[in-house]
Each structure stands twice: as structure tokens, then as C-alpha cells.
Design an enzyme around this catalytic site. Structure first.
Site, PDB file in Angstrom:
ATOM      1  N   GLU A  98      21.090  32.467  47.728  1.00  0.00           N
ATOM      2  CA  GLU A  98      20.883  31.077  47.374  1.00  0.00           C
ATOM      3  C   GLU A  98      22.135  30.471  46.745  1.00  0.00           C
ATOM      4  O   GLU A  98      22.486  29.330  46.991  1.00  0.00           O
ATOM      5  CB  GLU A  98      19.705  30.989  46.405  1.00  0.00           C
ATOM      6  CG  GLU A  98      19.285  29.576  46.074  1.00  0.00           C
ATOM      7  CD  GLU A  98      18.046  29.544  45.176  1.00  0.00           C
ATOM      8  OE1 GLU A  98      17.826  30.514  44.438  1.00  0.00           O
ATOM      9  OE2 GLU A  98      17.324  28.545  45.230  1.00  0.00           O
ATOM     10  N   GLN A 106       9.571  28.684  47.925  1.00  0.00           N
ATOM     11  CA  GLN A 106       9.988  29.671  46.936  1.00  0.00           C
ATOM     12  C   GLN A 106       9.199  29.498  45.646  1.00  0.00           C
ATOM     13  O   GLN A 106       9.145  28.385  45.112  1.00  0.00           O
ATOM     14  CB  GLN A 106      11.483  29.473  46.675  1.00  0.00           C
ATOM     15  CG  GLN A 106      12.140  30.532  45.838  1.00  0.00           C
ATOM     16  CD  GLN A 106      13.595  30.175  45.570  1.00  0.00           C
ATOM     17  OE1 GLN A 106      13.909  29.051  45.197  1.00  0.00           O
ATOM     18  NE2 GLN A 106      14.491  31.127  45.761  1.00  0.00           N
ATOM     19  N   GLY A 107       8.606  30.552  45.138  1.00  0.00           N
ATOM     20  CA  GLY A 107       7.853  30.501  43.882  1.00  0.00           C
ATOM     21  C   GLY A 107       8.546  31.267  42.781  1.00  0.00           C
ATOM     22  O   GLY A 107       8.191  32.411  42.497  1.00  0.00           O
ATOM     23  N   ASN A 117      23.921  25.600  36.403  1.00  0.00           N
ATOM     24  CA  ASN A 117      25.332  25.972  36.335  1.00  0.00           C
ATOM     25  C   ASN A 117      25.688  26.576  34.980  1.00  0.00           C
ATOM     26  O   ASN A 117      26.678  27.309  34.872  1.00  0.00           O
ATOM     27  CB  ASN A 117      26.201  24.759  36.677  1.00  0.00           C
ATOM     28  CG  ASN A 117      26.189  24.508  38.185  1.00  0.00           C
ATOM     29  OD1 ASN A 117      25.383  25.104  38.913  1.00  0.00           O
ATOM     30  ND2 ASN A 117      27.070  23.645  38.648  1.00  0.00           N
ATOM     31  N   GLU A 118      24.877  26.288  33.953  1.00  0.00           N
ATOM     32  CA  GLU A 118      25.113  26.962  32.664  1.00  0.00           C
ATOM     33  C   GLU A 118      24.849  28.465  32.810  1.00  0.00           C
ATOM     34  O   GLU A 118      25.615  29.290  32.313  1.00  0.00           O
ATOM     35  CB  GLU A 118      24.201  26.370  31.573  1.00  0.00           C
ATOM     36  CG  GLU A 118      24.630  24.992  31.079  1.00  0.00           C
ATOM     37  CD  GLU A 118      24.380  23.878  32.096  1.00  0.00           C
ATOM     38  OE1 GLU A 118      23.529  24.063  32.996  1.00  0.00           O
ATOM     39  OE2 GLU A 118      25.037  22.833  31.995  1.00  0.00           O
ATOM     40  N   SER A 153      10.262  29.426  39.538  1.00  0.00           N
ATOM     41  CA  SER A 153      10.090  28.813  38.213  1.00  0.00           C
ATOM     42  C   SER A 153       8.625  28.663  37.851  1.00  0.00           C
ATOM     43  O   SER A 153       7.756  28.488  38.714  1.00  0.00           O
ATOM     44  CB  SER A 153      10.733  27.425  38.181  1.00  0.00           C
ATOM     45  OG  SER A 153      12.123  27.528  38.311  1.00  0.00           O
TER      46      SER A 153
END
Lengths: 389, 354
Positions: free
Chosen positions: A245, A125-126, A372-373, A128
Site C-alpha cells: 500500500e 480493507q478493514g 505520514n507521521e 482502522s
């Protein structure tokens, strides 16, 4: 309400269980996030595929069994129960594939899915980039139109790409219209890592494995056939992937209920420790949290089967499973006491050091797939309706 | 497999919610704080007429002949509204217990009034204290390993004020000669345990409703209240408090519903499910209450504002019918087996005899 499985589903469970028990390697494989371990896991993936267990919920023509969501859930329970190897193909089969089913052309589906099911193409997965993590819409990697060649030329960098050093293909978001509002000018591209201009560099992770990679793109050509969904519509396509996800397709409840069964077993093996009321409470709490996740997902699946969209509810799943996984492993480390720190190579290590290894991995859960933020912001804004600003 | 309620169950829930929205507003709950017997008799009558009190009673005695699964959403609504009357003790515990153990003539004598709302039966099964013992016609209790029914006239009552002023709690005593024995021996032990499981799940359902009420109030408040020129609900710290509250509540909810299903179907794991439900809902409601109070700030810390009505009910209900610690240990006994401490009585012995 009926919380029981049908006879047919029980039959499916029995078939899965008997195949898994006969075929799961007796000795755990080395970590799939190392070069040696990844190769061993590919052998396992191919044996899963040959027996048609690699993608049970997919259509038969792509190597699946047309299994219902309930049967998929059952398979996942059985898979975790026997302690079968980690799925090094997961980012393809659990994240990209649902997006290909939803947005791909028939030509893309026929080309991509069978090779993915057979573990011939291995997808990473690309998302970030160095300056775009939680703020995913801030990505800068660009794809410039090459009309003559019928495609796009990609330049930029992706990072924290799980198993990027071992995979063959990358799916990701790239900016195709630099002038558009930042959520609008992105496209979802599929890129072979052997393409000219791609450089991959592995990065050692906290847990000691070389699981991460940085991926550099320098004028890499991507044909139009490898744009998934519409040009400049990549954000919407990517959000479908993040929903998988965060939600139950990546982290099925069987993973945590099986881990809790192993925690209970550890509690018994640690003998006298099992009489410590606080440790008993911690183990019971972990067990209850995993059971709550299982029940929550039964409701999710019911809604999916009956055509009700889960929407932003997948953010609730993601916070819950990731934080319960940490607490579960913390309870295990407390049960191990002074032996908890031992590496898998230590002769005195219990369960091959798996609990400390698992603890370290669990700590990545609240970070990956959207921190999680960010999930809590989504819960507050999209589920509770609080103002964005 | 289907984890969802039927349209009929949802419609019944909506009907009860509409009634409570009208007849059990905050001012009605406040009235129960100051009124002598802490009850809302007209509303109780309406709940009887609507069938809520007799969901689990046999058709022959005016009930609906349904199960815990049909009652659980209605109890959640009574929690949301802060209904002061002892509906858990009556509809969720006494009705099915009497239908299980009372002889036919006593069922015929007691159940129709109870189901219709004309009479009241409460219990001493959820802990040492009895809710509404002063207005009940009958108290069901366990003494000397027997399930007994004691008429009000035979009771000696000692009022025990609660932090929740709408609760009417009493310590009760009676002469054994005045009690009617309904069950003894293993039948009594089984029906006591089943009653305790039913009370725990029913109270858990009310706690879900209370939690939802407090969360809804707070979500509204933080959008109205402005500081630094913006609604405080736009601050990330406030958002995360409320996201955490929602998480606890939303992951307790399917546990409570699954426990109701387990009781309704006689699932062998029903007691474990019931304890899980009460532990999760007690923890969740207490946690939501704390977040709600914090996000309200000082206005929430007054008795003029309504939040305290629901906060205090949540504290009371999280501790009755077994608190989270009790039920977590009970889950641990199911999952891990008994603790390795031979000189210590188990918690389930403590709660019934302590």
C-alpha cells in the site's frame, strides 16, 4: 545501468496503448466512489478483464499475462497517460492479491484470485477502528473460536473502509487471542459483506463522495478456510499488505508523471499565466518531484527483480508520492486562480472541476495507508536506526 | 532496464572511500583551511595513481576510457569526505573537455600529467570564479564564444575568500594573446554546454555525499546526546527532522545517477536531467545541513565541532555550477518552453556572460 526498455517491452507498450486508446470511455465516468459511478466502473473493469488487461502481472491461469514488473510499470504508465478510469478494484488487486500470492493456500488462491480479477468479488480493507487508526495494533474487534463449526465468530467495528458501501468482501485484522502481546494475537480474515451479522453504513467524505463506510460485525461466522496466513500471525501478514500500500504497487509513478503532463498542458492553456516565474517554478518543481519518484521506483523494481527486499523503504515512497501529489494540485489551483473553486457542474469549470476534486483527494494521501507521521517514525527508526524510546 | 551500478563500479567506489577515510579526515580538511594553497597533494597523487582523475581520459593518455557513470559514485565519495581539491573541475570537466576539443599534440602534452595528478587544470566554466587558479597549470574558460586554455603565468589573480575556508577562489583575467583557442563557434558553444552539464552533475554528486555525511554525523550525535534522561534521537520532533532530511537526499540520489547515465549515453534529455540533478541535490544538501545543525544544537554552531566544515562546503557547492533556482528555471524551459518575457535574457545567457 541501462534506463531503456527492451524491444519486447516497447511492443508490450504499443499493444497496451492501442487497446486503451480504442477502449477508454471518451467521456470521463462519474466518480467510482458514488453508487452510480461504481457500477459504471465495474463495466469498465469487466472489459479490462475480458481483454486480459485487468491484472497484467498475474499468472495467465488467473486472468493475467504473466507480465514482468517492468511490463507492469509500462502498462501503468500507459493507463495513466490516456486518463483511463480509476481502478475501483485496486484494494483487491493491488493490496490483497500480493498478500494472497504470498500467504494464501493453493485452495485460497484458486478460489479468490480469478473472481477478483474478473471484478466479480470486490474487496475492501478493514483495518482502522474507531479507537485504532495510526495505532493499528490497538484494534479491538474480536474473533472467538467456534470449534464445533470449524471457524471463528467475529464481533466489532471497522471504519474509514474505502468503497465499503459498494464492495462485496472485506479483508481485515481481528483479535483472535485477547491474552497475547498486542502484535501477536491477531489474525487476517476474509469476510463476505453479505454474511449474516454484517451491517455496512456509508459515510460522506470531504470531497462529497460516499466513499467511506463503517462496517459492523455481530457474531459473524468466518470458516477456517477464510483465515489468510496462520492464526495469530495476522500482524506479519498485514505488514506485507501495508508494504504494497505504501510502496509502488498502489501508486505507480505513471499516475504522477501523467498528472504532471496534464499540469504542463494546463499551464499552456492558461496562456499569460505561464510567464509568471513563480508559477513556472512551481510547475517545474512538481514535474521534477514526479520524475524523481519515477526514477526512485526504477531502482525499487531493479532491487525487486534481483531479489533484494525493499523493507521499510516503502515508507519513503509513501511520504514522497503523497506530498508531491498535494503540491502538484496546489500548483494547478494557482494556475486556475478564481476558477479553481468551481464544482464540476459549473459551466465555467475548467477540466470538469477535476483539479479541485483531485486536490481534495490528494489531501487524503498523507492520511491513508498509515499517516505520514507514522511513516516518518518508520523512516527514523527502521532506516536511520534511531531509538524507539 | 536496470537501475543499479555494476559490481566493478561499486568496488571502485569502496576503494576510493577507504582511501578517503584514511587520508581525508576532518583534520585534513581543517589543514586545508589554514594551509596556503588549500590542497592535499599526497592524496591528489594517490587519486591519480588509483585512476580516479583519469576515469574519463582516453587510454592513450593514461586514462581509463570510461564515462560519467563510472565517475559519479567516486565524486560522491569526495563530497562525503569534503575533499578540498578541485576534482570536479579537473576529473569531471577539464579531462573530457580537453579530450573533446584539444588538438592531439596538446592532449598528449596535457592529459598524462593531469590524469596522473602531477599537474592541475581548473576551469572558469561553473561561474565567474575559478577554484585553485593559483596552483593550476592551466585554466579552461570561455571568452568571446571561444573555448580557451590560459597558462597560469598569463593569469592575473584576485583572491576571493569563501565562507568555506578550504576553497581557494579567484577572479581571473588575461590578455587574449596569451590564451590558446581550443574551439570556436558552434563547437565551442556545444562543448561549453556539455562541460556545464558535466560540472553540474559532478557537483550534484558531491552534494549527495556531503548530505549523507551530515546526516550520518547527526544520526550518531542524537543517539549519544541525552536530555531529560533519554537520547534526543528518541524524540519524535528530532526523528521527523532527520526523516525529512533522508527523504530529500534519497529522492535526489536516483536523479543524480540517472543524469550521469544520460550524459554517459548521449541521451537527448541529458541537459534537462543534469539541471534536475543539480537543482535537487543543491536543495537537498542545503536542507539536510539545516536539519543537521538544528539537531546538533549549540555544539553544531561552533568551529571546534566538525559539522561546519561540511555545512559550509554544501553552501558553496549548492551555489556553484548553477544554483537550484537557475537549474529549476532551466528545467522549466525544457518542460514548459521559454518564458513569455521577450525583454529579459534567459538565465543560461546570464550565467555565462553575466
Amino acid at each position: 545501468m541501462d534506463l531503456t526498455f527492451t524491444d519486447a517491452e516497447d511492443g508490450f507498450r504499443a499493444e497496451a496503448r492501442s487497446w486503451l486508446e480504442a477502449n477508454v470511455p471518451a467521456k470521463p465516468l462519474p466518480s467510482g466512489d458514488t453508487a452510480e459511478g461504481f457500477a459504471r466502473h465495474l463495466d469498465w473493469e469487466r472489459s479490462l478483464f475480458e481483454a486480459r488487461w485487468s491484472v497484467v502481472s498475474w499468472p495467465e491461469r488467473y486472468g493475467g499475462r504473466d507480465a514482468s514488473l517492468w511490463e507492469w510499470l509500462v502498462f501503468e504508465e500507459e493507463y495513466s497517460r490516456v486518463g483511463a478510469p480509476q481502478r475501483v478494484t485496486q484494494n483487491g488487486i493491488f493490496l490483497l492479491a500480493p498478500t494472497v500470492f504470498e500467504f494464501g493456500t493453493p485452495e485460497q488462491q484458486d478460489r479468490i484470485l480469478p473472481r477478483m480479477a474478473a471484478a466479480e468479488d470486490l474487496w475492501c480493507q478493514g483495518w482502522s477502528e474507531p479507537d485504532a487508526g495510526s495505532d493499528l495494533a490497538g484494534i479491538k474487534s474480536r474473533a472467538v473460536r467456534d470449534e464445533a463449526a470449524g471457524g471463528w465468530r467475529v464481533t466489532g467495528q471497522k471504519t474509514w473502509t474505502t468503497r465499503g458501501a459498494f464492495c462485496t468482501h472485506l479483508f481485515g485484522l481481528f483479535r483472535t487471542d485477547p491474552d497475547a502481546e498486542r502484535h501477536r494475537g491477531m489474525s487476517y480474515l476474509l469476510i463476505p459483506l453479505k454474511a449474516e451479522g454484517v451491517t455496512v453504513r456509508g459515510v460522506g467524505r470531504l470531497d462529497g463522495d460516499e466513499g467511506f463506510a463503517e462496517v459492523f460485525f455481530e457474531d459473524v461466522f468466518v470458516p477456517d478456510a477464510d483465515v489468510l496466513g496462520g492464526v495469530n500471525e495476522g500482524w506479519g501478514v498485514a505488514m506485507a499488505t501495508t508494504s504494497s500500500e505504501r510502496g509502488l504497487t498502489l501508486r505507480s509513478p505513471g499516475r504522477f508523471t501523467a498528472a504532471c503532463d496534464r499540469l504542463v498542458d494546463l499551464c499552456h492553456r492558461q496562456g499569460a499565466v505561464a510567464s509568471d516565474p513563480r508559477l513556472r517554478d512551481d510547475v517545474a518543481q512538481a514535474w521534477m518531484d514526479a520524475e524523481a519518484y519515477r526514477l526512485f521506483t526504477l531502482r525499487d523494481i531493479t532491487d525487486m527483480v534481483e531479489g533484494r527486499s525493499l523493507g521499510a523503504r516503502s515508507s519513503l515512497n509513501k511520504v514522497w508520492w503523497s506530498e508531491l501529489d498535494v503540491r502538484l494540485h496546489e500548483a494547478a489551483l494557482e494556475l486556475l486562480g478564481p476558477l479553481a473553486e468551481l464544482d464540476g457542474d459549473a459551466p465555467a469549470a475548467i477540466d470538469g472541476g477535476a483539479w479541485m476534486k483531485g486536490y481534495q483527494f490528494s489531501l487524503s494521501g498523507p492520511i491513508y495507508a498509515g499517516t505520514n507521521e507514522i511513516q516518518r517514525n518508520v523512516i527514523a527508526e527502521r532506516l536511520l536506526g534511531l531509538p524507539r524510546k | 532496464m536496470r537501475f543499479a551500478f555494476t559490481d566493478d563500479q561499486l568496488l571502485f567506489r569502496d576503494t576510493v572511500r577507504d582511501l578517503l577515510d584514511k587520508e581525508c579526515q576532518p583534520e585534513h580538511v581543517r589543514f586545508a583551511w589554514v594551509d596556503g594553497d588549500g590542497r592535499l597533494p599526497q592524496l591528489w597523487q594517490s587519486l591519480g595513481e588509483m585512476g580516479v582523475l583519469g576515469v574519463q581520459a582516453p587510454d592513450a593518455h593514461g586514462g581509463l576510457g570510461l564515462s560519467e557513470l563510472d565517475l559519479v559514485l567516486l565524486l560522491e565519495e569526495t563530497g562525503r569526505a569534503g575533499l578540498p581539491d578541485p576534482i570536479v573541475e579537473t576529473a569531471a570537466v577539464a579531462v573530457p573537455l580537453l579530450a573533446e576539443v584539444a588538438p592531439p599534440e596538446l592532449q598528449a602534452a596535457w592529459l598524462p600529467g593531469l590524469v596522473g595528478g602531477g599537474s592541475l587544470v581548473t576551469t572558469q566554466l561553473g561561474g565567474p570564479l575559478v577554484a585553485c587558479a593559483d596552483t593550476a597549470d592551466l585554466v579552461l574558460a570561455v571568452r568571446a564564444e571561444q573555448v580557451v586554455a590560459v597558462p597560469r603565468a598569463a593569469l592575473r589573480l584576485e583572491r576571493q575568500p569563501s565562507v568555506d575556508g578550504s576553497r581557494r577562489l579567484f577572479r581571473v583575467d588575461w590578455q587574449d594573446d596569451d590564451a590558446v583557442v581550443l574551439a570556436a563557434g558552434s563547437v565551442a558553444a556545444d562543448s561549453r554546454d556539455r562541460a556545464h552539464d558535466r560540472g553540474a552533475v559532478a557537483t550534484a554528486a558531491q552534494l549527495l555525499g556531503l548530505g549523507a555525511r551530515m546526516l550520518d554525523m547527526t544520526v550518531d550525535y542524537v543517539q549519544e546526546r541525552r536530555q531529560f534522561g533519554v537520547p534526543i534521537g528518541s524524540f519524535q520532533a528530532v526523528k521527523h527532522h532527520l526523516a525529512d532530511a533522508m527523504l530529500q537526499l534519497e529522492f535526489a540520489r536516483p536523479v543524480v545517477y540517472a543524469a550521469a547515465w544520460a550524459l554517459a549515453t548521449g541521451d537527448p534529455d541529458a541537459s534537462r536531467a543534469a539541471s534536475h540533478a543539480k537543482a535537487a541535490a543543491s536543495d537537498a544538501a542545503r536542507f539536510v545541513g539545516r536539519q543537521a545543525l538544528q539537531c546538533h544544537g549549540a555544539i553544531g554552531y561552533t568551529v571546534e565541532y566538525d559539522l561546519h566544515l561540511y555545512l559550509k562546503r554544501a553552501w558553496a557547492l549548492s551555489a556553484t555550477w548553477g544554483d537550484a533556482a537557475f537549474h529549476r528555471r532551466r528545467v522549466a524551459e525544457f518542460v514548459l518552453g521559454p518564458p513569455d518575457l521577450p525583454d529579459r535574457p534567459s538565465r543560461s545567457e546570464e550565467i555565462h556572460h553575466g
